[in-house]
Design an enzyme around this catalytic site. Structure first.
Site, mmCIF file in Angstrom:
data_model
loop_
_atom_site.group_PDB
_atom_site.id
_atom_site.type_symbol
_atom_site.label_atom_id
_atom_site.label_comp_id
_atom_site.label_asym_id
_atom_site.label_seq_id
_atom_site.Cartn_x
_atom_site.Cartn_y
_atom_site.Cartn_z
ATOM 1 N N ASP A 38 0.353 -3.737 0.472
ATOM 2 C CA ASP A 38 1.563 -3.107 0.848
ATOM 3 C C ASP A 38 1.104 -3.586 2.425
ATOM 4 O O ASP A 38 2.617 -3.248 3.185
ATOM 5 C CB ASP A 38 1.581 -1.782 0.374
ATOM 6 C CG ASP A 38 0.628 -1.402 0.050
ATOM 7 O OD1 ASP A 38 -0.525 -1.556 0.372
ATOM 8 O OD2 ASP A 38 0.182 -0.002 -0.323
ATOM 9 N N ASP A 47 -4.597 -2.894 6.727
ATOM 10 C CA ASP A 47 -5.382 -1.308 7.680
ATOM 11 C C ASP A 47 -6.723 -2.471 8.252
ATOM 12 O O ASP A 47 -6.679 -3.142 9.556
ATOM 13 C CB ASP A 47 -4.829 -0.623 7.265
ATOM 14 C CG ASP A 47 -5.023 0.794 8.236
ATOM 15 O OD1 ASP A 47 -5.598 0.434 9.675
ATOM 16 O OD2 ASP A 47 -5.563 1.410 7.723
HETATM 17 P P1 IMP Z 1 -7.761 -1.730 4.485
HETATM 18 O O1 IMP Z 1 -8.925 -2.193 3.730
HETATM 19 O O2 IMP Z 1 -8.656 -0.847 5.598
HETATM 20 O O3 IMP Z 1 -7.004 -2.968 4.972
HETATM 21 O O4 IMP Z 1 -6.588 -0.513 3.559
HETATM 22 C C1 IMP Z 1 -5.946 -0.907 2.914
HETATM 23 C C2 IMP Z 1 -4.673 0.049 1.488
HETATM 24 O O5 IMP Z 1 -5.031 1.581 2.629
HETATM 25 C C3 IMP Z 1 -3.477 -0.184 1.921
HETATM 26 O O6 IMP Z 1 -3.909 -0.983 0.911
HETATM 27 C C4 IMP Z 1 -3.168 1.184 1.786
HETATM 28 O O7 IMP Z 1 -2.663 1.358 0.816
HETATM 29 C C5 IMP Z 1 -4.683 1.810 2.295
HETATM 30 N N1 IMP Z 1 -3.424 2.004 3.669
HETATM 31 C C6 IMP Z 1 -3.458 1.839 4.682
HETATM 32 N N2 IMP Z 1 -3.118 2.373 5.962
HETATM 33 C C7 IMP Z 1 -2.188 2.946 5.653
HETATM 34 C C8 IMP Z 1 -0.981 4.008 5.888
HETATM 35 O O8 IMP Z 1 -0.314 3.571 6.807
HETATM 36 N N3 IMP Z 1 -0.133 4.976 5.353
HETATM 37 C C9 IMP Z 1 -0.815 4.955 3.323
HETATM 38 N N4 IMP Z 1 -1.665 3.834 3.411
HETATM 39 C C10 IMP Z 1 -2.309 3.166 4.274
HETATM 40 MG MG MG Z 2 -3.169 0.124 -1.579
#
Ligand code: IMP
Ligand code: MG
Length: 184
Positions: free
Chosen positions: A111, A114
């Protein structure tokens, strides 16, 4: 366009800060991505879309319908967020179908990218299963991840540095069913 009352009915009265991507904008971009993905793989070769649950459930269901070539679908559950709005830095595999990836083109469908922690943990793990290729398709990319082991080949939108909800994205499990993406 949804008016304020309809948005509030959908969110249970909790106000959103602003609309970020409308239903129509998402649909148009997802269609484009589907066309690009279909063109990127030779006909006759297996293509598997591997959705990261739960956040990608709505995106992947639209995306796979917009890919005009044969494709299969499976899911992984990797949890990196609890109820907070910041990353915990750890990733747990809660559901792993151990789909046979050997010799198949695999696209991880995410989705939102981040911090990149989720993908950085998953990619080596999935690479080890010998897919013919392994790419990432993300609807949203915050462009803040500093060291991605493999960046997303397809990105829907470069997202603002805000906490986003809707179209699969949640805050403490709420708001996933919004048909648009908003900032909370
Ligand atoms: P990462 O591992 O930090 O890249 O985060 C990825 C996951 O964090 C995504 O698949 C989302 O489930 C969640 N996430 C990151 N940013 C957001 C946001 O702005 N809204 C909701 N979920 C988020
Ligand atoms: Mg996710």
């Amino acid at each position: 366009m949804l008016d304020t009352d309809k948005i509030l009915a959908r969110t249970g009265g909790r106000p959103i800060r602003r609309m970020v991507y409308t239903t129509d904008e998402i649909a148009e971009r997802v269609r484009e991505m589907g066309e690009e993905i279909a063109k990127a793989y030779p006909p006759g070769e297996d293509l598997l879309l591997l959705g990261l649950l739960k956040g990608s459930f709505m995106f992947i269901s639209d995306l796979i319908r917009d890919i005009p070539r044969p494709a299969q679908v499976d899911f992984l559950v990797a949890s990196s967020y609890g109820s907070s709005t910041t990353s915990s830095g750890t990733v747990r595999l809660l559901y792993d179908p151990e789909a046979n990836l050997a010799g198949r083109h695999v696209i991880i469908v995410e989705d939102i990218v981040d911090s990149g922690t989720t993908l950085n943990r998953l990619i080596p793990l999935l690479d080890a299963r010998g897919p013919k290729s392994l790419e990432v398709c993300a609807l949203l990319h915050k462009r803040i991840a500093t060291s991605l082991v493999r960046d997303a080949r397809w990105v829907g939108f470069d997202a603002p540095a805000e906490f986003l909800i809707g179209y699969g994205l949640d805050h403490s499990e709420d708001f996933r069913n919004l048909p648009f993406i908003a900032s909370l």
